[in-house]
Scaffold this active site. Structure first.
Site, mmCIF file in Angstrom:
data_model
loop_
_atom_site.group_PDB
_atom_site.id
_atom_site.type_symbol
_atom_site.label_atom_id
_atom_site.label_comp_id
_atom_site.label_asym_id
_atom_site.label_seq_id
_atom_site.Cartn_x
_atom_site.Cartn_y
_atom_site.Cartn_z
ATOM 1 C CG LEU A 70 13.233 38.049 13.822
ATOM 2 C CD1 LEU A 70 14.160 38.227 15.033
ATOM 3 C CD2 LEU A 70 13.718 36.904 12.945
ATOM 4 C CB CYS A 71 11.299 43.445 13.628
ATOM 5 S SG CYS A 71 11.657 44.300 15.171
ATOM 6 C CG HIS A 72 17.124 45.776 12.099
ATOM 7 N ND1 HIS A 72 17.538 47.027 11.771
ATOM 8 C CD2 HIS A 72 18.255 45.032 12.152
ATOM 9 C CE1 HIS A 72 18.862 47.039 11.635
ATOM 10 N NE2 HIS A 72 19.315 45.827 11.861
ATOM 11 N N GLY A 74 13.610 44.655 17.459
ATOM 12 C CA GLY A 74 12.621 44.240 18.448
ATOM 13 C C GLY A 74 11.491 45.215 18.689
ATOM 14 C CB ILE A 99 17.450 39.729 12.656
ATOM 15 C CG1 ILE A 99 18.223 38.587 11.998
ATOM 16 C CG2 ILE A 99 17.723 41.073 12.010
ATOM 17 C CD1 ILE A 99 17.699 38.153 10.675
#
Length: 113
Positions: A70-72, A74, A99
């Site tokens: 998971l990141c901001h 993708g 996210i």
């Protein structure tokens, strides 16, 4: 192989992956991002390791355990998933949309930034 999973469908991926162990979400965002917006664990464990620290902290992760990155949005998480795949991790997913999509699709209480 790396699965691409939208946050709205992550529970289904967890259910399938759970055959191989308890799913783990690896949040690769920076500490300031975690302070801005974080996910609540629900049927999975959450570990936060910023992308830049991952090579030095790889031993903290179990390659046989199902892992969703998971990141901001993708992109970073996809790079991490590719790296982990090259390191022999067996069951991987990129949380497509990050996210930001999590906030829209799975938990609207998570702030968007």
């Amino acid at each position: 192989m790396i699965d691409h999973v939208r946050p709205a469908l992550l529970t289904d991926w967890f259910a399938q992956a759970a055959v191989e162990g308890q799913p783990l979400v690896l949040d690769v965002r920076e500490p300031w991002e975690l302070q801005t917006a974080s996910v609540r664990t629900d049927g999975f464990e959450l570990v936060a390791i910023p992308m830049g620290e991952l090579p030095g902290r790889l031993s903290e992760l179990d390659p046989s355990r199902p892992l969703a990155c998971l990141c901001h949005h993708g992109v970073r998480s996809l790079h991490v998933a590719v790296f982990l795949d090259q390191q022999g991790f067996e069951t991987l997913a990129n949380i497509t949309g990050g996210i930001d999509a999590w906030s829209r699709e799975r938990d609207t209480s998570v702030p968007r930034y």
